[in-house]
Enzyme design. Structure first.
Site, short mmCIF file in Angstrom:
data_model
loop_
_atom_site.label_atom_id
_atom_site.label_comp_id
_atom_site.label_asym_id
_atom_site.label_seq_id
_atom_site.Cartn_x
_atom_site.Cartn_y
_atom_site.Cartn_z
N GLN A 106 38.21 -43.06 -39.91
CA GLN A 106 38.99 -41.92 -40.35
C GLN A 106 38.88 -40.82 -39.29
O GLN A 106 37.78 -40.42 -38.93
CB GLN A 106 38.50 -41.39 -41.69
N TYR A 123 42.81 -30.11 -44.98
CA TYR A 123 42.29 -30.08 -43.64
C TYR A 123 43.43 -29.57 -42.76
O TYR A 123 44.50 -29.22 -43.25
CB TYR A 123 41.80 -31.47 -43.22
N ARG A 140 34.14 -43.80 -55.34
CA ARG A 140 32.95 -43.63 -56.17
C ARG A 140 32.47 -44.93 -56.80
O ARG A 140 31.27 -45.15 -56.94
CB ARG A 140 33.22 -42.59 -57.25
#
Length: 403
Positions: free
Chosen positions: A106, A176, A352
């Site tokens: 990423q 971002y 998660r």
């Protein structure tokens, strides 16, 4: 696009391609910041973190967050492209490949989410906006800054390919930097990079085209794009549909990963479930901890969790483009996976659930009635700077005292 009536639903454990990369199955470990790069050093702990997911059966694991630029780190304890990794990224990719999985890097620039105090460099933004982690305002990007950051993304892609990564995920989400440019709430520019959606998307499109032009099909390119910032006046699904179409027209991406939320303004909107305000505040410096007592309840709002919770919004993108797509958000069992596959998504991404059980794909393959043990308490969020982990995974209940 959505499967035609009567069409067979793809098996999530069948191989599939992203660009020129074949994954052994369609389950991708989503990028979740690992907190295992002290002073930016790639460590054996980071390598083992991803090797465990590979052993656990994912088709591809995603290494997060590898910043394009030194000022684009959310904290100095992150790697940025240009640092000497001492061959450790190659060791990471070789280790994951040896376990049979592919591996993606990423890449992106944190913008106002960057910690200017820790980085000792000003945070960047489309305009002068608050950068809460560094308790400062951002430096508004000049056109020279924009040009440099575009080239930094190209450098990151080349570095990832040289280190043996199969793919990169270019980060256009979560408010971002690129996502800030897309947001009408945060982007107040009056030049060619502000105002209309076409202008606000110019930075993203330049990055996408520059990476593709430089890399060709040498490495698969996925783009993570916000559908909804989760804040009034922010980027919204109607605009995301158009940006996704432009990305497809530009030929910039081999697949899209749709996401939501703002790490800057509304972080729980991405995750849904509990808001671990007290646990997160406990990890912060005293000044930020004090500030969180005031603004934390407004920033860390709780949203109800449901399985496959991004599906309805992501379907709108799915109907608009023919690019392969990954569904993220609440993928916890075979029914949620099959629902995604039936809606025309070629891949699913888990975060998660895999933190809780790194071998969940193998468990799902062995038993299609199996469900993730993740309870969506989101207490993993508070561990990101001390080594991201599920706090329940190794929990041993106390032995009751004998009466």
């Amino acid at each position: 696009m959505t499967l035609a009536p009567g069409s067979p639903v793809p098996d999530v454990f069948s191989p599939a391609k992203i660009g020129n990369v074949t994954l052994r199955n369609r389950i991708v470990k989503a990028a979740t910041f690992e907190g295992r790069c002290p002073e930016g050093r790639v460590t054996d702990e980071l390598i083992e973190f991803h090797a465990e997911y590979a052993r656990g059966g994912v088709g591809m694991t995603t290494v997060a967050y590898l910043a394009t630029s030194p000022e684009g780190r959310t904290d100095r304890h992150q790697y940025h492209w240009g640092m000497d990794d001492g061959g450790m990224l190659r060791k990471l990719t070789d280790t994951v490949h040896a376990e049979g999985a592919a591996v993606s890097a990423q890449v992106g620039h944190a913008g106002a989410v960057a910690n200017s105090t820790s980085n000792k460099m000003p945070a960047m933004g489309p305009s002068r906006i608050p950068a809460p982690t560094g308790m400062s305002l951002t430096k508004a990007c000049t056109e020279a800054d924009i040009d440099r950051i575009v080239e930094d993304h190209v450098r990151a892609a080349r570095g990832a390919a040289e280190a043996g990564f199969d793919a990169i995920e270019v980060h256009f989400g979560h408010n971002y930097l690129v996502s800030e440019f897309l947001s009408p709430k945060l982007n107040k520019r009056k030049d060619a990079y502000g105002g209309s959606l076409e202008n606000r998307a110019r930075f993203a499109r330049r990055i996408g085209r520059a990476v593709r032009d430089a890399m060709g099909d040498r490495i698969a390119v996925t783009i993570k794009l916000n559908m909804d910032d989760g804040v009034p006046g922010g980027f919204w699904i109607d605009e995301a549909v158009q940006v996704a179409r432009w990305i497809e027209e530009d030929g910039s991406a081999d697949a899209l990963v749709m996401t939501v939320g703002s790490s800057l303004l509304n972080p729980i909107y991405l995750f849904k479930g509990d808001a671990p305000l007290h646990e997160f505040a406990a990890t912060q410096p005293p000044v930020i901890k004090l500030g969180m007592k005031v603004v934390g309840p407004r920033m860390f709002k709780e949203y109800p969790y449901t399985d496959a919770y991004m599906l309805d919004d992501a379907r709108q993108i799915r109907e608009a483009v023919s690019l392969p797509m990954m569904l993220l958000g609440g993928i916890v069992d075979r029914p949620s996976i099959d629902k995604a596959m039936s809606a025309g998504f070629e891949f699913v991404a888990m975060g998660r659930g895999l933190l809780r059980e790194p071998d969940l794909p193998n468990k799902l393959m062995a038993d299609d009635r199996r469900r993730s043990l993740c309870v969506h308490c989101n207490r993993c969020m508070a561990t990101i700077y001390s080594g991201s982990r599920c706090v329940l995974r190794d929990y041993v209940p106390p032995i009751p005292a004998r009466g």
